[in-house]
Motif scaffolding. Structure first.
Motif, PDB file in Angstrom:
ATOM      1  N   VAL A   1      16.353 -14.677 -12.037  1.00 46.86           N
ATOM      2  CA  VAL A   1      16.924 -15.159 -10.776  1.00 46.86           C
ATOM      3  C   VAL A   1      17.064 -16.679 -10.767  1.00 46.86           C
ATOM      4  N   SER A   2      16.184 -17.377 -11.456  1.00 48.46           N
ATOM      5  CA  SER A   2      16.202 -18.840 -11.417  1.00 48.46           C
ATOM      6  C   SER A   2      17.509 -19.435 -11.954  1.00 48.46           C
ATOM      7  N   ASN A   3      18.254 -18.678 -12.764  1.00 49.10           N
ATOM      8  CA  ASN A   3      19.511 -19.183 -13.331  1.00 49.10           C
ATOM      9  C   ASN A   3      20.752 -18.547 -12.715  1.00 49.10           C
ATOM     10  N   MET A   4      20.587 -17.830 -11.591  1.00 49.59           N
ATOM     11  CA  MET A   4      21.721 -17.112 -11.007  1.00 49.59           C
ATOM     12  C   MET A   4      22.299 -17.858  -9.808  1.00 49.59           C
ATOM     13  N   ASP A   5      23.622 -17.694  -9.596  1.00 50.74           N
ATOM     14  CA  ASP A   5      24.200 -18.234  -8.371  1.00 50.74           C
ATOM     15  C   ASP A   5      24.134 -17.155  -7.283  1.00 50.74           C
ATOM     16  N   TYR A   6      24.591 -17.500  -6.072  1.00 49.94           N
ATOM     17  CA  TYR A   6      24.437 -16.566  -4.947  1.00 49.94           C
ATOM     18  C   TYR A   6      25.133 -15.234  -5.196  1.00 49.94           C
TER      19      TYR A   6
ATOM     20  N   LYS B   1       0.812  -1.221   0.000  1.00 51.81           N
ATOM     21  CA  LYS B   1       0.000   0.000   0.000  1.00 51.81           C
ATOM     22  C   LYS B   1       0.844   1.269   0.000  1.00 51.81           C
ATOM     23  N   LYS B   2       2.050   1.190   0.560  1.00 52.38           N
ATOM     24  CA  LYS B   2       2.936   2.363   0.586  1.00 52.38           C
ATOM     25  C   LYS B   2       3.384   2.750  -0.821  1.00 52.38           C
ATOM     26  N   ARG B   3       3.364   1.764  -1.724  1.00 52.47           N
ATOM     27  CA  ARG B   3       3.693   1.964  -3.136  1.00 52.47           C
ATOM     28  C   ARG B   3       5.095   2.517  -3.400  1.00 52.47           C
ATOM     29  N   LYS B   4       6.014   2.259  -2.498  1.00 51.33           N
ATOM     30  CA  LYS B   4       7.402   2.639  -2.733  1.00 51.33           C
ATOM     31  C   LYS B   4       8.102   1.406  -3.251  1.00 51.33           C
ATOM     32  N   SER B   5       8.368   1.374  -4.567  1.00 54.37           N
ATOM     33  CA  SER B   5       9.029   0.183  -5.093  1.00 54.37           C
ATOM     34  C   SER B   5      10.215   0.570  -5.965  1.00 54.37           C
ATOM     35  N   PHE B   6      11.179  -0.311  -5.971  1.00 53.50           N
ATOM     36  CA  PHE B   6      12.393  -0.121  -6.754  1.00 53.50           C
ATOM     37  C   PHE B   6      12.681  -1.451  -7.426  1.00 53.50           C
ATOM     38  N   ALA B   7      13.208  -1.385  -8.649  1.00 54.00           N
ATOM     39  CA  ALA B   7      13.390  -2.636  -9.382  1.00 54.00           C
ATOM     40  C   ALA B   7      14.598  -2.590 -10.305  1.00 54.00           C
ATOM     41  N   ASN B   8      15.117  -3.776 -10.564  1.00 54.39           N
ATOM     42  CA  ASN B   8      16.032  -3.982 -11.680  1.00 54.39           C
ATOM     43  C   ASN B   8      15.506  -5.216 -12.416  1.00 54.39           C
ATOM     44  N   ARG B   9      16.314  -5.808 -13.283  1.00 51.32           N
ATOM     45  CA  ARG B   9      15.783  -6.916 -14.084  1.00 51.32           C
ATOM     46  C   ARG B   9      15.503  -8.162 -13.258  1.00 51.32           C
ATOM     47  N   GLN B  10      16.178  -8.309 -12.112  1.00 55.70           N
ATOM     48  CA  GLN B  10      16.054  -9.543 -11.344  1.00 55.70           C
ATOM     49  C   GLN B  10      15.107  -9.453 -10.155  1.00 55.70           C
ATOM     50  N   PHE B  11      14.985  -8.273  -9.554  1.00 52.25           N
ATOM     51  CA  PHE B  11      14.204  -8.136  -8.325  1.00 52.25           C
ATOM     52  C   PHE B  11      13.338  -6.889  -8.324  1.00 52.25           C
TER      53      PHE B  11
ATOM     54  N   GLU C   1      25.852 -13.629  -7.956  1.00 57.88           N
ATOM     55  CA  GLU C   1      25.122 -12.792  -8.913  1.00 57.88           C
ATOM     56  C   GLU C   1      23.883 -12.188  -8.254  1.00 57.88           C
ATOM     57  N   MET C   2      23.183 -12.991  -7.441  1.00 55.58           N
ATOM     58  CA  MET C   2      22.002 -12.488  -6.738  1.00 55.58           C
ATOM     59  C   MET C   2      22.391 -11.384  -5.763  1.00 55.58           C
ATOM     60  N   GLU C   3      23.495 -11.602  -5.058  1.00 57.01           N
ATOM     61  CA  GLU C   3      23.973 -10.614  -4.086  1.00 57.01           C
ATOM     62  C   GLU C   3      24.271  -9.283  -4.774  1.00 57.01           C
ATOM     63  N   LYS C   4      24.967  -9.360  -5.892  1.00 52.64           N
ATOM     64  CA  LYS C   4      25.317  -8.162  -6.657  1.00 52.64           C
ATOM     65  C   LYS C   4      24.055  -7.431  -7.126  1.00 52.64           C
TER      66      LYS C   4
ATOM     67  N   PHE D   1      21.358 -13.274   2.169  1.00 56.98           N
ATOM     68  CA  PHE D   1      21.816 -11.928   1.809  1.00 56.98           C
ATOM     69  C   PHE D   1      21.417 -10.915   2.872  1.00 56.98           C
ATOM     70  N   PHE D   2      20.152 -10.947   3.296  1.00 60.01           N
ATOM     71  CA  PHE D   2      19.674  -9.966   4.275  1.00 60.01           C
ATOM     72  C   PHE D   2      20.323 -10.174   5.644  1.00 60.01           C
ATOM     73  N   GLN D   3      20.633 -11.413   6.007  1.00 55.82           N
ATOM     74  CA  GLN D   3      21.344 -11.655   7.265  1.00 55.82           C
ATOM     75  C   GLN D   3      22.766 -11.120   7.192  1.00 55.82           C
ATOM     76  N   LYS D   4      23.405 -11.371   6.074  1.00 53.74           N
ATOM     77  CA  LYS D   4      24.799 -10.966   5.878  1.00 53.74           C
ATOM     78  C   LYS D   4      24.950  -9.440   5.871  1.00 53.74           C
ATOM     79  N   HIS D   5      23.978  -8.743   5.282  1.00 48.16           N
ATOM     80  CA  HIS D   5      24.072  -7.285   5.119  1.00 48.16           C
ATOM     81  C   HIS D   5      23.185  -6.525   6.101  1.00 48.16           C
ATOM     82  N   GLN D   6      22.742  -7.191   7.143  1.00 40.48           N
ATOM     83  CA  GLN D   6      21.812  -6.612   8.113  1.00 40.48           C
ATOM     84  C   GLN D   6      22.310  -5.285   8.686  1.00 40.48           C
TER      85      GLN D   6
END
Length: 112
Positions: A89-94, A19-29, A96-99, A68-73
């Motif tokens: 994302v389905s074809n990425m390793d950790y 509902k806050k409608r604050k969203s940010f995106a790239n091709r993966q997330f 690449e996902m982190e980056k 990722f979220f635990q590591k960068h908390q």
């Protein structure tokens, strides 16, 4: 493992963030953000569509996002995050996902 207080699980909580409608995106997330007035720590909700693969694959993606979220908390703002994984994302390793997550969080100005 991520502690319960750091997770968003209920549909109602997800809807409050959307509902806050604050969203940010790239091709993966896509990341939706919301300030959480009651707590001074972050909370994370993760959504992975069935289109990304079977349950094993989806759970693997969710685990990697949680790690990722635990590591960068300590680098992240104390907000509520809802992370939606997109098809690449389905074809990425950790790493690449982190980056990719760091990239989208820098766009959102949430990472120090």
């Amino acid at each position: 493992m991520m502690k319960k207080r750091f997770r968003i699980k209920k549909e109602h909580d997800f809807q409050l963030v959307f509902k806050k409608r604050k969203s940010f995106a790239n091709r993966q997330f896509v990341i939706y953000l919301s300030d959480h007035p009651k707590t001074n720590h972050m909370r994370v909700g993760i959504s992975v569509s069935k289109r990304l693969g079977n349950a094993v694959k989806r759970n693997k993606i969710k685990r990697r996002i949680r790690v990722f979220f635990q590591k960068h908390q300590d680098r992240l703002e104390p907000k509520e995050y809802v992370v939606i994984a997109r098809q690449p994302v389905s074809n990425m390793d950790y790493h690449e996902m982190e980056k990719s997550l760091v990239h989208v969080l820098k766009i959102a100005k949430c990472i120090k």
